[in-house]
Design a protein around this motif. Structure first.
Motif, PDB file in Angstrom:
ATOM      1  N   LYS A  16    -106.704  -2.895 -75.661  1.00 55.02           N
ATOM      2  CA  LYS A  16    -105.385  -3.377 -75.263  1.00 55.02           C
ATOM      3  C   LYS A  16    -104.394  -3.316 -76.416  1.00 55.02           C
ATOM      4  O   LYS A  16    -103.240  -2.940 -76.245  1.00 55.02           O
ATOM      5  CB  LYS A  16    -105.489  -4.818 -74.739  1.00 55.02           C
ATOM      6  CG  LYS A  16    -106.113  -4.921 -73.364  1.00 55.02           C
ATOM      7  CD  LYS A  16    -105.951  -6.308 -72.780  1.00 55.02           C
ATOM      8  CE  LYS A  16    -106.780  -7.295 -73.544  1.00 55.02           C
ATOM      9  NZ  LYS A  16    -106.667  -8.655 -72.972  1.00 55.02           N
ATOM     10  N   TYR A  63    -101.763  -7.396 -70.087  1.00 57.72           N
ATOM     11  CA  TYR A  63    -102.711  -7.367 -68.982  1.00 57.72           C
ATOM     12  C   TYR A  63    -104.103  -7.508 -69.590  1.00 57.72           C
ATOM     13  O   TYR A  63    -104.312  -7.294 -70.791  1.00 57.72           O
ATOM     14  CB  TYR A  63    -102.588  -6.076 -68.164  1.00 57.72           C
ATOM     15  CG  TYR A  63    -103.141  -4.856 -68.859  1.00 57.72           C
ATOM     16  CD1 TYR A  63    -104.427  -4.405 -68.586  1.00 57.72           C
ATOM     17  CD2 TYR A  63    -102.378  -4.158 -69.786  1.00 57.72           C
ATOM     18  CE1 TYR A  63    -104.939  -3.288 -69.237  1.00 57.72           C
ATOM     19  CE2 TYR A  63    -102.876  -3.047 -70.438  1.00 57.72           C
ATOM     20  CZ  TYR A  63    -104.160  -2.615 -70.158  1.00 57.72           C
ATOM     21  OH  TYR A  63    -104.664  -1.511 -70.791  1.00 57.72           O
ATOM     22  N   THR A 101    -108.065  -3.699 -65.494  1.00 58.29           N
ATOM     23  CA  THR A 101    -107.646  -3.008 -64.273  1.00 58.29           C
ATOM     24  C   THR A 101    -108.835  -2.840 -63.355  1.00 58.29           C
ATOM     25  O   THR A 101    -109.976  -2.664 -63.806  1.00 58.29           O
ATOM     26  CB  THR A 101    -107.045  -1.624 -64.571  1.00 58.29           C
ATOM     27  OG1 THR A 101    -108.067  -0.781 -65.105  1.00 58.29           O
ATOM     28  CG2 THR A 101    -105.896  -1.736 -65.554  1.00 58.29           C
ATOM     29  N   TYR A 104    -103.419  -3.601 -62.105  1.00 60.18           N
ATOM     30  CA  TYR A 104    -103.521  -4.301 -63.386  1.00 60.18           C
ATOM     31  C   TYR A 104    -103.475  -5.817 -63.172  1.00 60.18           C
ATOM     32  O   TYR A 104    -102.691  -6.309 -62.357  1.00 60.18           O
ATOM     33  CB  TYR A 104    -102.374  -3.883 -64.311  1.00 60.18           C
ATOM     34  CG  TYR A 104    -102.531  -2.489 -64.867  1.00 60.18           C
ATOM     35  CD1 TYR A 104    -102.748  -2.291 -66.227  1.00 60.18           C
ATOM     36  CD2 TYR A 104    -102.462  -1.371 -64.037  1.00 60.18           C
ATOM     37  CE1 TYR A 104    -102.892  -1.010 -66.744  1.00 60.18           C
ATOM     38  CE2 TYR A 104    -102.606  -0.092 -64.547  1.00 60.18           C
ATOM     39  CZ  TYR A 104    -102.817   0.081 -65.900  1.00 60.18           C
ATOM     40  OH  TYR A 104    -102.975   1.351 -66.408  1.00 60.18           O
ATOM     41  N   TYR A 105    -104.321  -6.536 -63.910  1.00 64.40           N
ATOM     42  CA  TYR A 105    -104.421  -7.986 -63.746  1.00 64.40           C
ATOM     43  C   TYR A 105    -104.333  -8.699 -65.090  1.00 64.40           C
ATOM     44  O   TYR A 105    -104.786  -8.182 -66.117  1.00 64.40           O
ATOM     45  CB  TYR A 105    -105.751  -8.371 -63.087  1.00 64.40           C
ATOM     46  CG  TYR A 105    -105.946  -7.805 -61.699  1.00 64.40           C
ATOM     47  CD1 TYR A 105    -105.468  -8.474 -60.573  1.00 64.40           C
ATOM     48  CD2 TYR A 105    -106.631  -6.594 -61.509  1.00 64.40           C
ATOM     49  CE1 TYR A 105    -105.654  -7.952 -59.301  1.00 64.40           C
ATOM     50  CE2 TYR A 105    -106.826  -6.075 -60.241  1.00 64.40           C
ATOM     51  CZ  TYR A 105    -106.332  -6.754 -59.144  1.00 64.40           C
ATOM     52  OH  TYR A 105    -106.514  -6.243 -57.886  1.00 64.40           O
ATOM     53  N   SER A 106    -103.756  -9.921 -65.037  1.00 61.73           N
ATOM     54  CA  SER A 106    -103.791 -10.834 -66.173  1.00 61.73           C
ATOM     55  C   SER A 106    -104.538 -12.092 -65.752  1.00 61.73           C
ATOM     56  O   SER A 106    -104.338 -12.598 -64.637  1.00 61.73           O
ATOM     57  CB  SER A 106    -102.380 -11.218 -66.618  1.00 61.73           C
ATOM     58  OG  SER A 106    -101.722 -10.115 -67.188  1.00 61.73           O
ATOM     59  N   THR A 160    -100.146  -7.718 -62.378  1.00 64.63           N
ATOM     60  CA  THR A 160     -99.094  -7.528 -63.367  1.00 64.63           C
ATOM     61  C   THR A 160     -98.656  -6.068 -63.389  1.00 64.63           C
ATOM     62  O   THR A 160     -99.140  -5.248 -62.592  1.00 64.63           O
ATOM     63  CB  THR A 160     -99.568  -7.989 -64.759  1.00 64.63           C
ATOM     64  OG1 THR A 160     -98.461  -8.001 -65.654  1.00 64.63           O
ATOM     65  CG2 THR A 160    -100.655  -7.073 -65.300  1.00 64.63           C
ATOM     66  N   SER A 174     -98.034  -2.154 -64.231  1.00 63.23           N
ATOM     67  CA  SER A 174     -98.935  -1.037 -64.512  1.00 63.23           C
ATOM     68  C   SER A 174     -98.408  -0.228 -65.696  1.00 63.23           C
ATOM     69  O   SER A 174     -97.216  -0.233 -65.990  1.00 63.23           O
ATOM     70  CB  SER A 174     -99.035  -0.133 -63.282  1.00 63.23           C
ATOM     71  OG  SER A 174     -99.649   1.086 -63.593  1.00 63.23           O
TER      72      SER A 174
END
Length: 384
Positions: free
Chosen positions: A7, A24, A27, A32-34, A46, A48
């Motif tokens: 990241k 983020y 994925t 995409y996730y947080s 969140t 991309s």
């Protein structure tokens, strides 16, 4: 550790390329996730690295590194400027749609909001030019929809009118008291909006850029017209301001083609000197109540109008050259020749509002003289 380093490398590369960085955690299937809470195992969608496109189905749960997480939020700006996004399926696990979540997604044509959602951030659907409907699935805890228009639960707040709806006129329900910020933003296909007397508040930018509107009537129930409410409505030629308005922000800036302003308050409303465009100050006629002209000529912004005339707002003068005809028979007032769903108001000769809506046949309470306003024009009619 390996994931954290990856990241950091991505963020460093984005900054080097001049791209705005965003956070983020992982994925899954291109989304995409947080992580919101490791303890509760919750995440939000969140932004991309590249723009989301096509039909996106957000799952209720996802697995990353052998850990199951629940998707509870669509984060701020998550789908911002994703012009290639056509549809989004939001699961019942989601409770929050963030600030500018779908900002400027002009390819998005429909959204169904599950009844789990309790919060929708400001400007969530601004610029979604292709959106033809926002629907709420079932009894929503906090929101409702009628014919694709988004409201709060009890339909007292109009939150978002989808700009892609194939209508050129719209009547706001009588239950609505507040038109929220950006509610009709850049809905340039609309040529007519009827605002009922139930409305008491019209927020900033509510009709910003609606350049198809040709006339607007602010009902007597409204006391404040906020900043930029009708800014950029370049098609406006006629404005009627209700008699209860006391304060106006820069509500009509850049409305360069206004020709008639019917300002009904006896005491001139206070406000910014730049409420109206310079072109309106020069070219429009400002109509004020009989006996109020001198007072309007002494205060800003009204004294800047080149043409100020007194007007009998009881409506005891007929309109010349109008295609609309108003007649009375058998206890009814009948309007013919008006545009479909045009705003119709009926007043007693004393100024009491008898009817406000779009029906072309109105039952009168008794015989006598009535004043009928149709799309900003006044008629008198005698009911025997």
């Amino acid at each position: 550790m390996k994931q954290t380093i990856q990241k950091l490398l991505v963020v460093t590369a984005m900054l080097s390329a001049g791209i705005t960085a965003f956070a983020y955690d992982f994925t899954v299937d291109g989304i995409y996730y947080s992580i919101l809470s490791e303890e509760e195992r919750t995440v939000e969608v969140t932004k991309s690295l590249s723009y989301y496109r096509g039909d996106i189905i957000i799952p209720e749960r996802i697995i990353d590194n052998s850990t199951t997480y629940k998707v509870v939020s669509i984060g701020d700006n998550a789908f911002e400027n994703c012009g290639g996004l056509t549809s989004v399926t939001i699961p019942n696990s989601v409770t929050t749609i963030g600030y500018k979540a779908f900002w400027n997604c002009d390819g998005l044509n429909s959204v169904t909001i599950p009844n789990s959602v309790t919060t929708i951030g400001l400007y969530a659907f601004w610029g979604c030019k292709g959106l033809i409907g926002i629907n709420v699935d079932g009894n929503n805890k906090e929101y409702s929809s009628i014919d694709g228009v988004l409201y709060n639960k009890d339909v007292s707040e109009l939150i978002c009118y989808p700009c892609g709806m194939p209508l050129n006129s719209f009547s706001i329900p009588n239950s609505v008291t507040t038109i929220m910020t950006y509610a009709f933003l850049e809905c340039d296909g609309l040529t007519s909006v009827t605002i009922p007397n139930s409305v008491t508040s019209i927020h900033d930018y509510a009709f910003f850029g609606c350049d198809g509107l040709t006339s607007v009537t602010i009902p007597n129930s409204v006391t404040t017209i906020m900043s930029s409410t009708f800014a950029g409505c370049t098609g406006l030629t006629s404005v009627t301001i209700g008699n209860s308005v006391t304060t106006i922000g820069r509500a009509f800036r850049n409305c360069n083609n206004i020709k008639e302003i019917y300002c009904q308050p006896v005491i001139p409303p206070s406000g910014d000197i730049a409420i109206f465009a310079d072109e309106a100050l020069m070219n429009a006629t400002l109509y004020v109540p009989i006996g109020s002209k001198e007072e309007y000529e002494q205060v800003d912004p009204w004294r800047n109008f080149w043409n100020i005339e007194e007007h009998d707002f009881a409506g005891v003068e007929d309109v010349v050259g109008s295609d609309v005809d108003v007649t009375a028979e058998n206890g009814r007032i009948i309007v013919t020749g008006a545009e479909e769903r045009a705003s119709i108001e009926v007043y007693s000769v004393a100024g009491q509002l008898i009817y406000n809506g779009t029906d072309t046949t109105v039952n009168a309470p008794s015989a006598g003289l009535y004043i009928v306003r149709v799309a900003g024009k006044a008629f008198k009619v005698m009911l025997q």
